[in-house]
Design a protein around this motif. Structure first.
Motif, PDB file in Angstrom:
ATOM      1  N   SER A 158      -3.921  -0.053  14.275  1.00  0.00           N
ATOM      2  CA  SER A 158      -5.156  -0.061  13.159  1.00  0.00           C
ATOM      3  C   SER A 158      -4.590   0.310  11.689  1.00  0.00           C
ATOM      4  O   SER A 158      -3.296   0.673  11.902  1.00  0.00           O
ATOM      5  CB  SER A 158      -6.032   0.985  13.502  1.00  0.00           C
ATOM      6  OG  SER A 158      -6.603   0.902  14.963  1.00  0.00           O
ATOM      7  N   ALA A 159      -5.144  -0.030  10.964  1.00  0.00           N
ATOM      8  CA  ALA A 159      -4.869   0.425   9.372  1.00  0.00           C
ATOM      9  C   ALA A 159      -5.811   1.753   9.075  1.00  0.00           C
ATOM     10  O   ALA A 159      -6.801   1.487   9.389  1.00  0.00           O
ATOM     11  CB  ALA A 159      -4.656  -0.577   8.662  1.00  0.00           C
ATOM     12  N   ILE A 160      -5.104   2.749   8.480  1.00  0.00           N
ATOM     13  CA  ILE A 160      -5.867   3.763   7.600  1.00  0.00           C
ATOM     14  C   ILE A 160      -5.491   3.840   6.182  1.00  0.00           C
ATOM     15  O   ILE A 160      -4.310   3.607   6.073  1.00  0.00           O
ATOM     16  CB  ILE A 160      -5.815   5.165   8.372  1.00  0.00           C
ATOM     17  CG1 ILE A 160      -4.314   5.458   8.538  1.00  0.00           C
ATOM     18  CG2 ILE A 160      -6.216   5.028   9.904  1.00  0.00           C
ATOM     19  CD1 ILE A 160      -4.115   7.049   9.031  1.00  0.00           C
ATOM     20  N   THR A 167      -1.967   2.186   2.438  1.00  0.00           N
ATOM     21  CA  THR A 167      -2.457   2.229   3.826  1.00  0.00           C
ATOM     22  C   THR A 167      -1.057   2.305   4.635  1.00  0.00           C
ATOM     23  O   THR A 167      -0.053   1.925   4.634  1.00  0.00           O
ATOM     24  CB  THR A 167      -3.139   0.649   4.160  1.00  0.00           C
ATOM     25  OG1 THR A 167      -2.128  -0.287   4.167  1.00  0.00           O
ATOM     26  CG2 THR A 167      -4.200   0.643   3.598  1.00  0.00           C
ATOM     27  N   ALA A 168      -1.487   2.900   5.913  1.00  0.00           N
ATOM     28  CA  ALA A 168      -0.463   3.139   6.902  1.00  0.00           C
ATOM     29  C   ALA A 168      -1.194   2.566   8.325  1.00  0.00           C
ATOM     30  O   ALA A 168      -2.211   2.435   8.541  1.00  0.00           O
ATOM     31  CB  ALA A 168      -0.102   4.734   7.032  1.00  0.00           C
ATOM     32  N   GLU A 169      -0.180   1.824   9.245  1.00  0.00           N
ATOM     33  CA  GLU A 169      -0.420   1.619  10.299  1.00  0.00           C
ATOM     34  C   GLU A 169      -0.448   2.740  11.315  1.00  0.00           C
ATOM     35  O   GLU A 169       0.628   3.716  11.319  1.00  0.00           O
ATOM     36  CB  GLU A 169       0.486   0.648  10.796  1.00  0.00           C
ATOM     37  CG  GLU A 169       0.267   0.255  12.422  1.00  0.00           C
ATOM     38  CD  GLU A 169       1.206  -1.013  12.936  1.00  0.00           C
ATOM     39  OE1 GLU A 169       1.455  -0.948  14.070  1.00  0.00           O
ATOM     40  OE2 GLU A 169       1.944  -1.733  12.071  1.00  0.00           O
ATOM     41  N   VAL A 184       4.654   4.687   7.761  1.00  0.00           N
ATOM     42  CA  VAL A 184       4.185   4.642   6.521  1.00  0.00           C
ATOM     43  C   VAL A 184       5.070   3.371   5.989  1.00  0.00           C
ATOM     44  O   VAL A 184       4.754   2.724   5.054  1.00  0.00           O
ATOM     45  CB  VAL A 184       4.832   5.796   5.776  1.00  0.00           C
ATOM     46  CG1 VAL A 184       4.516   5.826   4.420  1.00  0.00           C
ATOM     47  CG2 VAL A 184       4.101   7.110   6.472  1.00  0.00           C
ATOM     48  N   GLN A 185       6.171   2.958   6.446  1.00  0.00           N
ATOM     49  CA  GLN A 185       7.151   1.926   6.297  1.00  0.00           C
ATOM     50  C   GLN A 185       7.321   1.614   4.729  1.00  0.00           C
ATOM     51  O   GLN A 185       7.397   0.642   4.183  1.00  0.00           O
ATOM     52  CB  GLN A 185       6.077   0.456   6.719  1.00  0.00           C
ATOM     53  CG  GLN A 185       5.682   0.528   7.920  1.00  0.00           C
ATOM     54  CD  GLN A 185       4.803  -0.557   8.429  1.00  0.00           C
ATOM     55  OE1 GLN A 185       5.338  -1.620   8.848  1.00  0.00           O
ATOM     56  NE2 GLN A 185       3.380  -0.789   8.104  1.00  0.00           N
ATOM     57  N   LEU A 186       8.175   2.724   4.549  1.00  0.00           N
ATOM     58  CA  LEU A 186       8.779   2.457   3.014  1.00  0.00           C
ATOM     59  C   LEU A 186       9.999   2.066   3.047  1.00  0.00           C
ATOM     60  O   LEU A 186      10.691   2.122   4.235  1.00  0.00           O
ATOM     61  CB  LEU A 186       8.908   4.114   2.297  1.00  0.00           C
ATOM     62  CG  LEU A 186       7.607   4.618   1.948  1.00  0.00           C
ATOM     63  CD1 LEU A 186       7.872   6.128   1.384  1.00  0.00           C
ATOM     64  CD2 LEU A 186       6.947   3.779   0.757  1.00  0.00           C
ATOM     65  N   ASN A 187      10.579   1.439   1.990  1.00  0.00           N
ATOM     66  CA  ASN A 187      12.049   0.792   2.269  1.00  0.00           C
ATOM     67  C   ASN A 187      12.992   1.945   2.705  1.00  0.00           C
ATOM     68  O   ASN A 187      13.146   2.983   2.026  1.00  0.00           O
ATOM     69  CB  ASN A 187      12.399   0.268   0.861  1.00  0.00           C
ATOM     70  CG  ASN A 187      11.976  -1.080   0.668  1.00  0.00           C
ATOM     71  OD1 ASN A 187      11.145  -1.521  -0.316  1.00  0.00           O
ATOM     72  ND2 ASN A 187      12.104  -2.079   1.569  1.00  0.00           N
ATOM     73  N   GLU A 188      13.925   1.585   3.476  1.00  0.00           N
ATOM     74  CA  GLU A 188      14.764   2.450   3.923  1.00  0.00           C
ATOM     75  C   GLU A 188      16.275   2.202   2.957  1.00  0.00           C
ATOM     76  O   GLU A 188      16.078   1.178   2.306  1.00  0.00           O
ATOM     77  CB  GLU A 188      15.385   2.297   5.359  1.00  0.00           C
ATOM     78  CG  GLU A 188      16.192   0.724   5.675  1.00  0.00           C
ATOM     79  CD  GLU A 188      17.215   1.367   6.910  1.00  0.00           C
ATOM     80  OE1 GLU A 188      18.277   1.587   6.696  1.00  0.00           O
ATOM     81  OE2 GLU A 188      16.670   1.326   7.974  1.00  0.00           O
ATOM     82  N   ARG A 222      -0.927  -2.759   4.345  1.00  0.00           N
ATOM     83  CA  ARG A 222      -0.848  -3.439   3.399  1.00  0.00           C
ATOM     84  C   ARG A 222       0.331  -3.208   2.392  1.00  0.00           C
ATOM     85  O   ARG A 222       0.460  -2.005   2.497  1.00  0.00           O
ATOM     86  CB  ARG A 222      -2.193  -3.849   2.666  1.00  0.00           C
ATOM     87  CG  ARG A 222      -3.229  -4.359   3.402  1.00  0.00           C
ATOM     88  CD  ARG A 222      -2.804  -6.062   3.632  1.00  0.00           C
ATOM     89  NE  ARG A 222      -3.535  -6.814   4.284  1.00  0.00           N
ATOM     90  CZ  ARG A 222      -3.725  -7.216   5.639  1.00  0.00           C
ATOM     91  NH1 ARG A 222      -2.337  -6.516   6.300  1.00  0.00           N
ATOM     92  NH2 ARG A 222      -4.427  -7.889   6.398  1.00  0.00           N
ATOM     93  N   PRO A 223       1.079  -4.108   1.765  1.00  0.00           N
ATOM     94  CA  PRO A 223       2.031  -3.622   0.799  1.00  0.00           C
ATOM     95  C   PRO A 223       1.585  -2.511  -0.265  1.00  0.00           C
ATOM     96  O   PRO A 223       0.412  -2.668  -0.594  1.00  0.00           O
ATOM     97  CB  PRO A 223       2.715  -4.864   0.368  1.00  0.00           C
ATOM     98  CG  PRO A 223       2.307  -5.853   1.249  1.00  0.00           C
ATOM     99  CD  PRO A 223       0.884  -5.565   1.751  1.00  0.00           C
TER     100      PRO A 223
END
Length: 701
Positions: A158-160, A167-169, A184-188, A222-223
């Motif tokens: 889900s997305a929150i 948004t985060a998954e 959270v999916q930030l660039n590493e 979403r980005p």
């Protein structure tokens, strides 16, 4: 927006238990695993669940249901498997809610393949979105295996919205809906320590004003591009949403290693932990949050240190990594075009000596339990980034108070304590300061002393830090340890960022001297100090190869300005010490085993090593007289039977705890305590006879 991963009814993970290690049995599926996974108790030291050659004794007293909630904030998928396991798996199996937050997408170079054996050849497929998705699939499989025994157990994605504006998954394990993975999916950074401005480090230090996300394929998120304040708010918002009582991160200030004396840990490890520290300050100020503790873990640096596990336990830990690594790429059990795991890891599922160990940074003191002059007990810890004080009234029927949190925020986990000649208690720790901005980051040693014996504590007083510990913005230093010699002189000792021992003394007029360098080379972990029966202070510190000691020649004399090599074999780098007649007895764990051993020092030369039997586990042990408290191989809080011919850990209910247990002599009896993952103090005591210690109980509610 939601999607579901398929559920396989058959268990696809390896079956069977690894003989010779309770830890191995707890990590790997098979036999009694299904029963263990569904247990609502806190740990696994219960009859039928241990595959140890020396099984844990049956619990005495009632088994408590799991309580509290755990959150892990980490940089990349696999940081938890390599550096926090077996604690991660134990928490998953304990029945308590658990949430793991992955700050970056872990996209690396976008290649989901083992490194090429030879240069040249066809160019590998580059797809960062699919590689991130494959790593997520690998983590989902590993967590499902640890929690249910079925790596293919289904998740709901889900997305929150985040508190930072993006948004985060959030993935929820259907079979255990209190288990969540947050992406959270930030660039590493894409480099271990290279200068990459578009990274967590660059964002923290102001090289960039925002850091963009790298959304994995199939993700409902979403980005978005986050400022550093938005990252902090995002993490704090997740803490408020999931309300952890225990938070794990990697080490925000890892030391320098090797001949080049440089930082070897990944920059994303360091700065994800620092962002988490900043978020924890907001969480501590939030309304109606539960009391929480924090544990930080050693990352890449553990490669340079002796192994803490025996081979069967290391193999079992690596077995979970193998699920994440998708060892058989033809087995598409996750039904994903991106792949079911991280093929880069498949050639090295043990990492760089990572599967063989787990290490805590700066929470290894075993002196935080003390007696008052009236026979009362005092316990000290860190909750909500403040000093927590528990007090037990004197006498057999004296009760424990609820914890009192002293003013002063930013305290790092792990404190030590000692009693002054006039009966007052002094507590020492370190705290992290951010200043007016996140980049104004530093750490310092602080002390708090009772105003009168048994009375209130005065305000925190800064002792600063050795100059070397703040160089290059590292601020690596140990938990301080303190001792009072026979003349009444109080000395505080600290491992600095230069891997040497430093000391400061309290003068007669109440001032602290500047930090003095006492030497030593390549010190590891936290030093420990104790005073022998003749009033002489002894200090001990591990190195990767041995143990060093500093022994005061006489009460009142200056501490030697150089270390003595004890010539002892290496240990797992955790030490505890207690007075033993005219000497000091030091306890440690055997390398590649975890068995508890001890030696007696009356000077700088140790006695022959005494092995206490097959008492394997990991982490520090608290010792007072015949009473010994520690962590079993399966992570549970336990004591050793005093004077038993065949010593075995005795655990009731498998209480999981943070840091290290402490023990203290209480007249003719002894007491031990530990802080549970629920933020509660647990304790036990002996009655002064040769009988066993009482069952572990919560001190106060």
């Amino acid at each position: 927006m939601k999607s579901r991963l398929p559920l396989r009814s058959a268990l696809l993970s390896r079956r069977g238990v690894v003989a010779g290690s309770a830890l191995a049995a707890a990590l790997i599926t098979g036999g009694a695993y299904a029963e263990l996974a569904m247990s609502d108790t806190e740990g696994s030291d219960t009859p039928g669940h241990s595959a140890s050659a020396t099984p844990a004794a049956a619990p005495s007293g009632p088994v408590r249901p799991a309580s509290g909630s755990v959150m892990q904030v980490i940089a990349h998928p696999d940081d938890d498997l390599f550096f926090m396991n077996p604690d991660t798996g134990q928490s998953l199996r304990s029945g308590r809610p658990m949430t793991s937050v992955y700050v970056t997408a872990g996209e690396a170079d976008g290649v989901n393949a083992p490194p090429p054996k030879k240069p040249g050849g066809p160019k590998p497929l580059v797809d960062k979105a699919k590689y991130s998705e494959a790593r997520q699939n690998g983590i989902r499989g590993a967590y499902a295996q640890m929690a249910t025994g079925d790596r293919a157990s289904a998740w709901t994605r889900s997305a929150i919205p985040t508190a930072g504006g993006g948004t985060a998954e959030v993935d929820t394990l259907n079979a255990r809906p209190d288990i969540h993975l947050v992406w959270v999916q930030l660039n590493e950074a894409g480099t271990i320590n290279g200068n990459q401005p578009h990274s967590l480090r660059g964002l923290w230090n102001g090289q960039v004003t925002t850091l963009a996300s790298e959304i994995s394929s199939g993700s409902p998120a979403r980005p978005f591009a986050y400022t550093k304040e938005q990252v902090v708010k995002t993490l704090a918002g997740l803490m408020e949403r999931f309300r952890p009582t225990h938070v794990r991160t990697l080490d925000p200030t890892p030391g320098k290693e090797g001949k080049l004396h440089k930082i070897v840990d990944h920059q994303d490890h360091i700065y994800s932990a620092r962002f988490a520290q900043a978020a924890l300050q907001l969480y501590a100020k939030s309304v109606n949050h539960p009391n929480f503790s924090v544990q930080t873990y050693v990352g890449y640096n553990t490669s340079y240190l002796p192994h803490t596990f025996a081979k069967p336990a290391a193999d079992a830990k690596a077995d979970i990594v193998k699920t994440y690594a998708w060892m058989n790429p033809n087995d598409n059990y996750c039904n994903s075009v991106a792949g079911c795991g991280d093929r880069k890891v498949s050639v090295r599922p043990y990492g760089n000596n990572w599967a063989q160990s787990v290490r805590y940074s700066r929470t290894n003191s075993t002196s935080w339990l003390q007696t008052g002059t009236d026979g009362s007990l005092w316990a000290f810890g860190v909750l909500d980034q403040q000093l927590a004080v528990w007090h037990k009234a004197p006498g057999a029927n004296g009760s424990w108070s609820s914890p009192t949190l002293l003013p002063g925020s930013g305290m790092d986990s792990g404190v030590s304590a000692t009693r002054l000649p006039d009966g007052r208690l002094a507590v020492f720790g370190t705290r992290t300061l951010f200043g007016s901005g996140l980049t104004d980051y530093r750490r310092e040693v602080v002390a708090a002393v009772q105003t009168t014996p048994g009375g209130e504590f005065g305000a925190w007083r800064s002792l600063g830090s050795p100059d070397q510990s703040g160089s290059d913005g590292v601020f690596d230093m140990s938990t301080p340890t303190a001792a009072v010699d026979g003349s009444g002189k109080l000395t505080v000792f600290l491992r600095g960022g230069d891997r040497q021992l430093h000391s400061a003394n309290l003068t007669a007029d109440g001032e602290w001297t500047p930090w003095a360098n006492l030497g030593g080379t390549n010190l590891a972990g936290d030093p420990v100090a104790a005073t022998d029966g003749a009033g002489r202070v002894h200090v001990f510190s591990s190195t990767p190869k041995s143990m060093l000691t500093w022994a005061q020649p006489a009460s009142g004399a200056a501490m030697p300005a150089r270390a003595e090599d004890t010539k002892l074999p290496p240990n797992t780098t955790g030490l505890s010490a207690r007075a033993d007649g005219d000497g000091v007895r030091v306890y440690f764990r055997k390398v590649d085993s975890g068995n508890v051993q001890s030696v007696l020092f009356t000077g700088v030369v140790p006695s022959k090593v005494t092995d206490l039997g097959d008492t394997s586990g990991y982490g520090m042990v608290g010792a007072a007289g015949p009473l010994l408290a520690g962590r079993t191989a399966s992570g549970a809080l336990a004591t050793l039977e005093p004077g038993a011919d065949d010593p075995q850990w005795k655990s009731n209910g498998g209480i999981l705890f943070t840091g290290a247990p402490a023990a203290v002599q209480d007249g003719s009896a002894a007491a031990a305590a530990a802080i549970g993952l629920d933020g509660e103090l647990y304790w036990t005591q002996t009655d002064g006879t040769d009988g066993p210690a009482a069952a572990w109980q919560p001190a106060a509610r």
